[in-house]
Design a protein around this motif. Sequence first.
Motif, PDB file in Angstrom:
ATOM      1  N   ASN A   1      37.997 103.064   4.653  1.00 43.24           N
ATOM      2  CA  ASN A   1      38.150 101.536   4.419  1.00 43.24           C
ATOM      3  C   ASN A   1      38.436 101.201   2.833  1.00 43.24           C
ATOM      4  OD1 ASN A   1      37.829  98.853   4.386  1.00 43.24           O
ATOM      5  ND2 ASN A   1      36.047  98.904   5.364  1.00 43.24           N
ATOM      6  N   LEU A   2      39.567 101.102   2.416  1.00 39.81           N
ATOM      7  CA  LEU A   2      39.803 100.621   0.841  1.00 39.81           C
ATOM      8  C   LEU A   2      39.469  99.501   0.626  1.00 39.81           C
ATOM      9  CD1 LEU A   2      43.353 102.878   0.790  1.00 39.81           C
ATOM     10  CD2 LEU A   2      40.951 103.461   0.336  1.00 39.81           C
ATOM     11  N   GLU A   3      38.971  98.673   1.487  1.00 36.31           N
ATOM     12  CA  GLU A   3      38.569  97.112   1.347  1.00 36.31           C
ATOM     13  C   GLU A   3      37.223  97.100   0.834  1.00 36.31           C
ATOM     14  OE1 GLU A   3      39.579  94.578   4.226  1.00 36.31           O
ATOM     15  OE2 GLU A   3      41.518  95.095   4.373  1.00 36.31           O
ATOM     16  N   LEU A   4      36.344  98.197   0.767  1.00 33.97           N
ATOM     17  CA  LEU A   4      35.199  98.186   0.470  1.00 33.97           C
ATOM     18  C   LEU A   4      35.072  98.407  -1.011  1.00 33.97           C
ATOM     19  CD1 LEU A   4      33.490 100.764   2.787  1.00 33.97           C
ATOM     20  CD2 LEU A   4      33.454  98.278   3.071  1.00 33.97           C
ATOM     21  N   THR A   5      34.310  97.237  -1.771  1.00 38.00           N
ATOM     22  CA  THR A   5      34.383  97.192  -3.163  1.00 38.00           C
ATOM     23  C   THR A   5      33.087  97.459  -3.987  1.00 38.00           C
ATOM     24  OG1 THR A   5      33.973  94.891  -2.992  1.00 38.00           O
ATOM     25  CG2 THR A   5      36.406  95.602  -2.923  1.00 38.00           C
ATOM     26  N   SER A   6      31.993  97.802  -3.304  1.00 37.02           N
ATOM     27  CA  SER A   6      30.612  98.052  -3.933  1.00 37.02           C
ATOM     28  C   SER A   6      31.122  99.141  -5.177  1.00 37.02           C
ATOM     29  CB  SER A   6      29.726  98.420  -3.103  1.00 37.02           C
ATOM     30  OG  SER A   6      29.685  99.770  -2.614  1.00 37.02           O
ATOM     31  N   TYR A   7      30.027  99.148  -5.805  1.00 38.83           N
ATOM     32  CA  TYR A   7      30.310 100.205  -7.033  1.00 38.83           C
ATOM     33  C   TYR A   7      30.318 101.698  -6.377  1.00 38.83           C
ATOM     34  CZ  TYR A   7      28.937 103.491 -10.889  1.00 38.83           C
ATOM     35  OH  TYR A   7      28.988 104.696 -11.604  1.00 38.83           O
ATOM     36  N   GLU A   8      29.219 101.953  -5.497  1.00 46.49           N
ATOM     37  CA  GLU A   8      29.225 103.054  -4.769  1.00 46.49           C
ATOM     38  C   GLU A   8      30.358 103.388  -3.895  1.00 46.49           C
ATOM     39  OE1 GLU A   8      25.356 103.101  -6.638  1.00 46.49           O
ATOM     40  OE2 GLU A   8      26.343 101.418  -5.294  1.00 46.49           O
ATOM     41  N   ASP A   9      30.967 102.363  -3.223  1.00 48.17           N
ATOM     42  CA  ASP A   9      32.242 102.486  -2.311  1.00 48.17           C
ATOM     43  C   ASP A   9      33.290 102.986  -3.226  1.00 48.17           C
ATOM     44  OD1 ASP A   9      31.151 101.917   0.490  1.00 48.17           O
ATOM     45  OD2 ASP A   9      31.017  99.958  -0.399  1.00 48.17           O
ATOM     46  N   LYS A  10      33.389 102.621  -4.593  1.00 44.35           N
ATOM     47  CA  LYS A  10      34.561 103.219  -5.363  1.00 44.35           C
ATOM     48  C   LYS A  10      34.154 104.324  -5.855  1.00 44.35           C
ATOM     49  CE  LYS A  10      35.569  98.318  -7.101  1.00 44.35           C
ATOM     50  NZ  LYS A  10      35.562  97.306  -8.206  1.00 44.35           N
ATOM     51  N   ARG A  11      33.103 104.744  -6.131  1.00 44.49           N
ATOM     52  CA  ARG A  11      32.530 106.046  -6.574  1.00 44.49           C
ATOM     53  C   ARG A  11      33.073 107.025  -5.375  1.00 44.49           C
ATOM     54  NH1 ARG A  11      33.497 108.737 -10.297  1.00 44.49           N
ATOM     55  NH2 ARG A  11      31.399 109.872  -9.854  1.00 44.49           N
ATOM     56  N   THR A  12      32.583 106.750  -4.297  1.00 48.49           N
ATOM     57  CA  THR A  12      32.936 107.661  -2.927  1.00 48.49           C
ATOM     58  C   THR A  12      34.344 108.051  -2.994  1.00 48.49           C
ATOM     59  OG1 THR A  12      31.397 106.755  -1.676  1.00 48.49           O
ATOM     60  CG2 THR A  12      32.795 107.682  -0.643  1.00 48.49           C
ATOM     61  N   GLN A  13      35.366 106.885  -3.084  1.00 45.44           N
ATOM     62  CA  GLN A  13      36.609 107.334  -2.981  1.00 45.44           C
ATOM     63  C   GLN A  13      37.199 108.410  -4.242  1.00 45.44           C
ATOM     64  OE1 GLN A  13      38.619 106.337  -0.600  1.00 45.44           O
ATOM     65  NE2 GLN A  13      37.388 104.848   0.065  1.00 45.44           N
ATOM     66  N   GLU A  14      36.542 108.151  -5.315  1.00 47.62           N
ATOM     67  CA  GLU A  14      36.776 109.046  -6.412  1.00 47.62           C
ATOM     68  C   GLU A  14      36.244 110.341  -6.288  1.00 47.62           C
ATOM     69  OE1 GLU A  14      36.430 105.132  -9.725  1.00 47.62           O
ATOM     70  OE2 GLU A  14      34.911 106.859  -9.741  1.00 47.62           O
ATOM     71  N   ILE A  15      34.950 110.537  -5.726  1.00 43.83           N
ATOM     72  CA  ILE A  15      34.571 111.711  -5.653  1.00 43.83           C
ATOM     73  C   ILE A  15      35.152 112.751  -4.436  1.00 43.83           C
ATOM     74  CG2 ILE A  15      32.287 112.906  -4.697  1.00 43.83           C
ATOM     75  CD1 ILE A  15      30.621 110.473  -6.021  1.00 43.83           C
TER      76      ILE A  15
END
Length: 290
Positions: free
Chosen positions: A75-89
Amino acid sequence: MVSDSIRKVAIVGGTHGNELTGVYLIKKFDRFPVLLHRESFECLTLLANPGAIEENRRYIDRDLNRCFSKDDLANLELTSYEDKRTQEIAAQLTDVDFIIDLHSSTANMGLTIILSSSHPTNLRLAAYLSRIHPDVRVLHGVNCDPMLLSLSLLGCAIEVGAIAQGVLNAKLFQQTEMLIHAILDYLDAMNMGQPLPVPADVNVFQAFSSIDYPRNSAGEIQAMIHPQLQFQDYQPLHPGEPMFLTFAGETISYQGESTVFPLFINEAAYIEKGVAMTFSNKQQLTIEAV
């Protein structure tokens, strides 16, 4: 090296920003990378939640270690700080074969290894660690699907405690580092076709359910962990034995029909999750020969 060898190992700290054992071990390894050098594979280090680390908080918007479900990752629409970090990790660890995720607990978890799966490699490693360090306990059955560990079939979390959030404990720091080196040595020997000896079986605590504190209709806690149960992680809890103590001094006993082994008893970070403790069974698993 053998054909299905480990090529890259990731050591992760700071998945929770106020669990400083992992944070400062990663900083130590970054300063002295030779400590992680092994002949047969590459080691990389990662501070998972730098925003929370900077603020000495468990997380900024939501628990990073509950953001790795397949649905959330897609889900690329999630925008919380941790959700963005999840994608990066997830992008950083895409080619990693084995993950070591470093954690600490306010519960009396001692030296706990939480397996990412029941893969034979994980079980043999757990048996090896239990043999060379008898204080090590092996925990299985934790749902790793939303956790960082779910990014790799092979891997484990190291959970140490009891230690307060936001502080360091030198003994637990040293013991965690000792376990990391033991894991790396084991994987290196396995890669080189010289697997280290493991016992024929290993004791495993199989988590199967969690219970909340007694609460009123407003969600306020109405009882504490009973003094007889506090810090008794991994010890048997028999039917009828004290479990909670109300503020009026009344004992609430365990009403189950069989003996269980509570874990994460009174973990500070789990109060918001509605978890007073996790129940487990103790099992002995036979280890497949290599």
